[in-house]
Write a protein that holds these residues in place. Structure first.
Motif, short mmCIF file in Angstrom:
data_model
loop_
_atom_site.label_atom_id
_atom_site.label_comp_id
_atom_site.label_asym_id
_atom_site.label_seq_id
_atom_site.Cartn_x
_atom_site.Cartn_y
_atom_site.Cartn_z
N GLY A 258 36.09 -15.91 43.09
CA GLY A 258 35.17 -15.10 42.30
C GLY A 258 34.02 -14.59 43.15
O GLY A 258 33.61 -13.44 43.02
N PHE A 259 33.55 -15.46 44.04
CA PHE A 259 32.45 -15.08 44.92
C PHE A 259 32.87 -13.96 45.86
O PHE A 259 32.11 -13.02 46.08
N ILE A 260 34.11 -14.04 46.38
CA ILE A 260 34.61 -13.00 47.28
C ILE A 260 34.67 -11.67 46.55
O ILE A 260 34.24 -10.64 47.07
N TYR A 261 35.16 -11.69 45.31
CA TYR A 261 35.24 -10.46 44.54
C TYR A 261 33.86 -9.90 44.27
O TYR A 261 33.63 -8.71 44.37
N ARG A 262 32.92 -10.79 43.94
CA ARG A 262 31.55 -10.34 43.66
C ARG A 262 30.92 -9.74 44.91
O ARG A 262 30.25 -8.71 44.85
N ARG B 188 31.90 -3.77 52.68
CA ARG B 188 31.56 -3.51 54.08
C ARG B 188 32.40 -2.39 54.67
O ARG B 188 31.98 -1.69 55.55
N SER B 189 33.62 -2.24 54.19
CA SER B 189 34.50 -1.25 54.80
C SER B 189 35.31 -0.56 53.73
O SER B 189 35.43 -1.04 52.60
N LEU B 190 35.90 0.58 54.12
CA LEU B 190 36.73 1.34 53.20
C LEU B 190 37.93 0.53 52.76
O LEU B 190 38.40 0.64 51.62
N ILE B 191 38.42 -0.36 53.67
CA ILE B 191 39.57 -1.22 53.35
C ILE B 191 39.25 -2.11 52.14
O ILE B 191 40.08 -2.30 51.26
N THR B 192 38.00 -2.65 52.10
CA THR B 192 37.60 -3.47 50.97
C THR B 192 37.65 -2.67 49.69
O THR B 192 38.14 -3.13 48.66
N VAL B 193 37.14 -1.43 49.75
CA VAL B 193 37.12 -0.57 48.57
C VAL B 193 38.55 -0.26 48.13
O VAL B 193 38.88 -0.35 46.94
N LEU B 194 39.41 0.05 49.10
CA LEU B 194 40.81 0.34 48.78
C LEU B 194 41.49 -0.89 48.19
O LEU B 194 42.29 -0.77 47.27
N GLY B 195 41.16 -2.07 48.74
CA GLY B 195 41.72 -3.32 48.22
C GLY B 195 41.32 -3.54 46.77
O GLY B 195 42.15 -3.90 45.94
N TRP C 214 40.39 -1.18 44.68
CA TRP C 214 41.09 -0.15 43.89
C TRP C 214 42.50 -0.59 43.57
O TRP C 214 42.98 -0.44 42.45
N PHE C 215 43.16 -1.15 44.61
CA PHE C 215 44.56 -1.56 44.46
C PHE C 215 44.68 -2.69 43.44
O PHE C 215 45.43 -2.59 42.47
N ILE C 216 43.90 -3.77 43.66
CA ILE C 216 44.01 -4.96 42.81
C ILE C 216 43.61 -4.63 41.37
O ILE C 216 44.35 -4.89 40.42
N PHE C 217 42.43 -3.98 41.23
CA PHE C 217 41.93 -3.75 39.88
C PHE C 217 42.58 -2.51 39.25
O PHE C 217 42.59 -2.37 38.03
N GLY C 218 43.12 -1.63 40.09
CA GLY C 218 43.91 -0.52 39.56
C GLY C 218 45.16 -1.05 38.87
O GLY C 218 45.51 -0.58 37.79
N MET C 219 45.79 -2.05 39.51
CA MET C 219 46.97 -2.66 38.89
C MET C 219 46.58 -3.39 37.62
O MET C 219 47.30 -3.33 36.62
N MET C 220 45.42 -4.09 37.67
CA MET C 220 44.96 -4.81 36.48
C MET C 220 44.67 -3.84 35.35
O MET C 220 45.00 -4.09 34.19
N ALA C 221 44.01 -2.71 35.70
CA ALA C 221 43.67 -1.71 34.69
C ALA C 221 44.95 -1.15 34.07
O ALA C 221 45.04 -0.96 32.85
N SER C 222 45.96 -0.89 34.91
CA SER C 222 47.25 -0.38 34.40
C SER C 222 47.88 -1.41 33.46
O SER C 222 48.38 -1.05 32.39
N THR D 185 32.19 -1.13 42.88
CA THR D 185 32.51 -1.21 44.31
C THR D 185 32.39 0.15 44.98
O THR D 185 31.78 0.28 46.05
N THR D 186 32.95 1.17 44.33
CA THR D 186 32.93 2.52 44.91
C THR D 186 31.50 3.03 45.00
O THR D 186 31.07 3.57 46.03
N ARG D 187 30.74 2.84 43.92
CA ARG D 187 29.35 3.30 43.90
C ARG D 187 28.53 2.62 44.99
O ARG D 187 27.79 3.25 45.73
N ASN D 188 28.68 1.27 45.11
CA ASN D 188 27.93 0.53 46.11
C ASN D 188 28.33 0.93 47.52
O ASN D 188 27.50 0.99 48.42
N TYR D 189 29.63 1.22 47.69
CA TYR D 189 30.10 1.62 49.01
C TYR D 189 29.48 2.96 49.40
O TYR D 189 28.99 3.14 50.51
N LEU D 190 29.47 3.90 48.45
CA LEU D 190 28.92 5.23 48.73
C LEU D 190 27.40 5.14 48.95
O LEU D 190 26.87 5.78 49.85
N THR D 191 26.71 4.33 48.15
CA THR D 191 25.26 4.17 48.30
C THR D 191 24.94 3.55 49.66
O THR D 191 24.02 3.98 50.35
N ARG D 192 25.70 2.55 50.05
CA ARG D 192 25.48 1.86 51.31
C ARG D 192 25.63 2.84 52.48
O ARG D 192 24.88 2.84 53.43
#
Ligand SMILES: [Zn+2]
Length: 140
Positions: A55-59, A66-73, A75-83, A124-131
């Motif tokens: 949970g801490f890692i996700y938070r 830190r990286s686009l890979i994290t954001v993509l990860g 997207w992938f995990i929670f995109g599947m959950m959202a689906s 995640t996306t918003r924080n990545y773009l803001t960062r």
């Protein structure tokens, strides 16, 4: 074997005896060295600790990607959950086999999963773009 071993000196370090086989173990040991039985409370809370750590890692990923890979990860995990949530929602709303209560519970459950996943992706996306904006300002 030395005769000095007969002297009644206190043990240099404490030992804990295994509750299963009575073998002496290091006081810090989590599992018995002889039979592998759990010795400390650590082994009992380990699954919860792992859940908490995940949970801490996700938070952290959502708060400070830190990286686009994290954001993509994310997207992938929670995109599947959202689906999955959407599928549960649609299937529940179209099925009348379980009655009205089952339909409502299914739809609410699906919407909840979808909402949580959507918020994670959005945050995640918003924080990545803001960062990145902050980084660019620091560079200039
Ligand atoms: Zn043991």
């Amino acid at each position: 074997m030395s005769t000095e071993a007969h002297q009644d000196l206190p043990e240099p370090h404490e030992e804990q005896l295994c509750t299963s086989c009575a073998a002496p173990n290091e006081p810090t040991a989590d599992f018995c060295v002889k039979c592998g039985a759990p010795l400390s409370s650590f082994s009992m809370i380990a699954p919860f600790e792992r859940l908490f750590a995940e949970g801490f890692i996700y938070r952290q990923a959502a708060d400070r990607p830190r990286s686009l890979i994290t954001v993509l990860g994310v997207w992938f995990i929670f995109g599947m959950m959202a689906s999955g949530g959407l599928i549960i929602m649609i299937m529940s709303s179209q099925s009348t086999a379980g009655g009205l209560v089952a339909t409502i519970v299914g739809v609410v459950f699906g919407v909840a999963i979808f909402a949580v996943s959507f918020v994670m992706i959005w945050k995640t996306t918003r924080n990545y773009l803001t960062r990145n904006e902050i980084d660019h300002k620091t560079d200039a």
